[in-house]
Design a protein around this motif. Structure first.
Motif, PDB file in Angstrom:
ATOM      1  N   ARG A  87      40.249 -23.627   2.310  1.00  0.00           N
ATOM      2  CA  ARG A  87      39.559 -22.360   2.563  1.00  0.00           C
ATOM      3  C   ARG A  87      39.203 -21.630   1.267  1.00  0.00           C
ATOM      4  NH1 ARG A  87      40.449 -20.671   7.847  1.00  0.00           N
ATOM      5  NH2 ARG A  87      38.532 -19.454   7.503  1.00  0.00           N
ATOM      6  N   GLU A 125      35.415 -20.711   0.518  1.00  0.00           N
ATOM      7  CA  GLU A 125      34.989 -19.682   1.453  1.00  0.00           C
ATOM      8  C   GLU A 125      35.577 -18.324   1.075  1.00  0.00           C
ATOM      9  OE1 GLU A 125      35.408 -18.766   6.273  1.00  0.00           O
ATOM     10  OE2 GLU A 125      36.428 -20.477   5.360  1.00  0.00           O
ATOM     11  N   CYS A 126      36.853 -18.315   0.742  1.00  0.00           N
ATOM     12  CA  CYS A 126      37.516 -17.050   0.426  1.00  0.00           C
ATOM     13  C   CYS A 126      36.966 -16.433  -0.855  1.00  0.00           C
ATOM     14  CB  CYS A 126      39.022 -17.267   0.301  1.00  0.00           C
ATOM     15  SG  CYS A 126      39.976 -15.735   0.297  1.00  0.00           S
ATOM     16  N   GLU A 131      33.270 -15.185  -0.256  1.00  0.00           N
ATOM     17  CA  GLU A 131      33.270 -13.948   0.525  1.00  0.00           C
ATOM     18  C   GLU A 131      33.768 -12.773  -0.308  1.00  0.00           C
ATOM     19  OE1 GLU A 131      35.042 -13.925   4.363  1.00  0.00           O
ATOM     20  OE2 GLU A 131      34.060 -15.781   5.014  1.00  0.00           O
ATOM     21  N   THR A 132      34.734 -13.035  -1.167  1.00  0.00           N
ATOM     22  CA  THR A 132      35.252 -11.980  -2.046  1.00  0.00           C
ATOM     23  C   THR A 132      34.182 -11.539  -3.032  1.00  0.00           C
ATOM     24  OG1 THR A 132      37.514 -12.797  -1.810  1.00  0.00           O
ATOM     25  CG2 THR A 132      37.039 -11.425  -3.731  1.00  0.00           C
ATOM     26  N   ASP A 184      31.873  -9.249  -1.253  1.00  0.00           N
ATOM     27  CA  ASP A 184      32.533  -7.963  -1.044  1.00  0.00           C
ATOM     28  C   ASP A 184      32.488  -7.128  -2.324  1.00  0.00           C
ATOM     29  OD1 ASP A 184      34.135  -5.845  -0.237  1.00  0.00           O
ATOM     30  OD2 ASP A 184      35.772  -7.087   0.484  1.00  0.00           O
ATOM     31  N   ARG A 186      40.884  -5.328   1.941  1.00  0.00           N
ATOM     32  CA  ARG A 186      40.080  -6.371   2.595  1.00  0.00           C
ATOM     33  C   ARG A 186      40.370  -7.746   1.999  1.00  0.00           C
ATOM     34  NH1 ARG A 186      36.381  -2.251   1.884  1.00  0.00           N
ATOM     35  NH2 ARG A 186      35.350  -3.325   0.160  1.00  0.00           N
ATOM     36  N   LEU A 187      40.648  -7.801   0.708  1.00  0.00           N
ATOM     37  CA  LEU A 187      40.985  -9.075   0.069  1.00  0.00           C
ATOM     38  C   LEU A 187      42.217  -9.691   0.725  1.00  0.00           C
ATOM     39  CD1 LEU A 187      40.688 -11.140  -2.293  1.00  0.00           C
ATOM     40  CD2 LEU A 187      42.148  -9.612  -3.649  1.00  0.00           C
ATOM     41  N   GLU A 200      43.468  -8.907   3.739  1.00  0.00           N
ATOM     42  CA  GLU A 200      43.148  -9.216   5.134  1.00  0.00           C
ATOM     43  C   GLU A 200      42.392 -10.534   5.234  1.00  0.00           C
ATOM     44  OE1 GLU A 200      40.967  -5.793   6.333  1.00  0.00           O
ATOM     45  OE2 GLU A 200      42.733  -4.491   6.456  1.00  0.00           O
ATOM     46  N   ARG A 201      41.487 -10.754   4.303  1.00  0.00           N
ATOM     47  CA  ARG A 201      40.703 -11.999   4.296  1.00  0.00           C
ATOM     48  C   ARG A 201      41.633 -13.197   4.084  1.00  0.00           C
ATOM     49  NH1 ARG A 201      37.644 -10.668   0.217  1.00  0.00           N
ATOM     50  NH2 ARG A 201      36.340  -9.448   1.614  1.00  0.00           N
ATOM     51  N   ALA A 223      43.735 -13.842   7.165  1.00  0.00           N
ATOM     52  CA  ALA A 223      42.927 -14.418   8.244  1.00  0.00           C
ATOM     53  C   ALA A 223      42.671 -15.900   8.027  1.00  0.00           C
ATOM     54  CB  ALA A 223      41.599 -13.665   8.355  1.00  0.00           C
TER      55      ALA A 223
END
Length: 475
Positions: free
Chosen positions: A362, A365-366, A369-370, A373, A415-416, A418-419, A422
């Protein structure tokens, strides 16, 4: 600003002024000029490395032996006064703060290498020995200790925070490289957690329980560490990529193909720029992997060739070697100096270095997405990572006079985490919990596991004097 509830809690849980004064008076009589109460010294022994508030202890004792640590803890236990251990001060999540006051114990003078058992590939050291000091001591014997968090941290502190670093992808973390510990518990008793045997099935694993406990269960006063032979050949290099996603995909393929890479570090464009400016490098300002291979000459050559092929398939390259030791050292020193290098990207700001870790599948993807953000938040925030094990760091640069910017950074960091959660990751891969990440543990583990941690804390430390206010709060 502190909330009214937190201020009330701090006042309620603080020991009485009389208790603190009594402890300081007794310790001053015993330790003389090895006890300090000046505000400057006390502030130096609290949190200084990011924007978390500095909360100093009431006094600092400079310990020189296990007996010294035991004497301080015993005296504090009598009066229920908190104790906060201090190594070199490089922790990032408020581990060193004393929110309830108390006594800080500086372990830097406990810096002896006690034993080296070269035939068994292990050694015994005091907690104030730093990783660089140990490796300088071992070099003539052809041995080294591989855990390298970047900062020249103390080995006791590295055990307390379960540190890892650039070599973890091959050699593991502190939990994999500590065979045994000696620690002083909250009642002043001394416990030895294991013997020097490489494995044991005897009873509870107290060694692993204390590793990562951040001084909340006991204070480490010596460590038995695994050692490794210095590799016959070491080769380092850098490889640019068109995107962090491509670099992460190359990393995942390298690990999945079983290439025993020793280090594989990601730097995004901003991070490369910061390293170029600070360390006088001339790397292309695009996403980059710093890599290193250990083994025989033949092994290293084969590993490097296979990595170069994987990088090319992911759109990366050219892969450039740093074959001379001085070039390798310069490259890795630049990576280790990253914490300081980022400040040049936005002078006058404060950085908050934070980390998460996700399964390597992952990672791309992580990280991508970061990055999105960060762009949406309007932050300047370079990313680096020990990406071979899915661990990466973000360092937002914040104008501390701008409340809106502080709020944006706090939202981003929430959010980092939480991501990462998840994606079945963790709120911290190596920085630890301290004060800064306590609020995320219930989401990561669930209430039952958190209550089990509290039960362990109460069993070891019923009066909550060992580095209180870290990892878990006791109701």
């Amino acid at each position: 600003m502190e909330s009214a509830e937190r201020i009330i809690s701090l006042r309620k849980d603080r020991p009485s002024e009389r208790a603190v004064a009594s402890v300081i008076e007794a310790l001053a009589a015993q330790f003389g000029n090895r006890l300090a109460t000046s505000l400057a010294v006390r502030r130096q022994h609290a949190h200084t490395s990011t924007w978390l508030e500095n909360e100093p202890a009431d006094a600092v004792v400079f310990a020189q032996s296990t007996a010294d640590v035991q004497a301080v803890v015993t005296r504090c236990a009598e009066h229920r006064v908190p104790v906060v251990p201090f190594g070199t001060g490089t922790s990032l999540e408020g581990h060193l703060n004393a929110p309830f006051g108390g006594i800080a114990i500086d372990l830097a003078d406990m810096n002896r290498v006690l034993e080296v058992h070269a035939d068994d590939l292990d050694c015994v050291v005091e907690p104030g020995v730093t990783r660089k000091q140990l490796n300088e001591y071992l070099r003539d014997q052809g041995l080294f200790f591989p855990i390298d968090p970047g900062a020249d941290a103390s080995l006791g502190g590295m055990a307390a925070t379960r540190a890892s670093g650039t070599n973890a992808v091959r050699y593991g973390t502190m939990k994999d490289n500590v065979l045994a510990l000696t620690a002083v518990l909250a009642n002043g008793e001394i416990v030895h957690t294991a013997r020097r045997a490489k494995k044991s099935s005897a009873g509870y694993d107290l060694t692993r329980l204390l590793i990562g406990s951040e001084g909340t269960l006991g204070i480490v006063t010596d460590l038995t560490l695994k050692l490794h032979g210095i590799p016959e050949a070491i080769s380092s290099g850098v490889c640019p990529f068109p995107s962090v996603e491509a670099a992460c995909n190359a990393t995942m393929a390298t690990i999945q193909f079983g290439i025993p890479i020793a280090r594989i570090e990601l730097l995004d464009e901003l991070s490369v720029r910061a390293c170029n400016q600070h360390s006088k490098l001339n790397l292309p300002e695009q996403p980059m992997l710093f890599v290193e291979f250990h083994g025989s000459d033949a092994n290293v050559a084969e590993q490097s060739q296979r990595f170069g092929e994987i990088a090319q398939e992911s759109g990366g390259g050219p892969f450039e070697w740093a074959t001379r030791p001085e070039d390798r050292n310069r490259l890795w020193q630049a990576r280790h100096d990253f914490y300081w290098a980022v400040f040049a990207l936005r002078p006058g700001t404060q950085s908050f270095a934070t980390d998460v870790c996700v399964p390597i599948s992952r990672l791309a993807e992580c990280v991508t997405e970061t990055q999105r953000d960060i762009a949406a938040s309007g932050l300047i925030c370079p990313i680096v990572g020990h990406v071979g094990d899915g661990n990466f760091h973000c360092s937002p640069l914040i104008d501390m006079e701008n409340p809106a910017e502080i709020k944006a950074a706090e939202g981003f960091m929430n959010r980092l985490v939480e991501r990462a959660l998840a994606m079945e990751g963790t709120c911290t891969g190596e920085h630890g919990v301290g004060q800064g990440k306590m609020k995320y543990l219930e989401a990561e583990y669930g209430p039952a596991a958190l209550e089990a941690m509290r039960a362990i804390k109460r069993a070891f430390d019923p009066h909550n004097i060992m580095n209180p206010g870290k990892i878990v709060a006791l109701g």
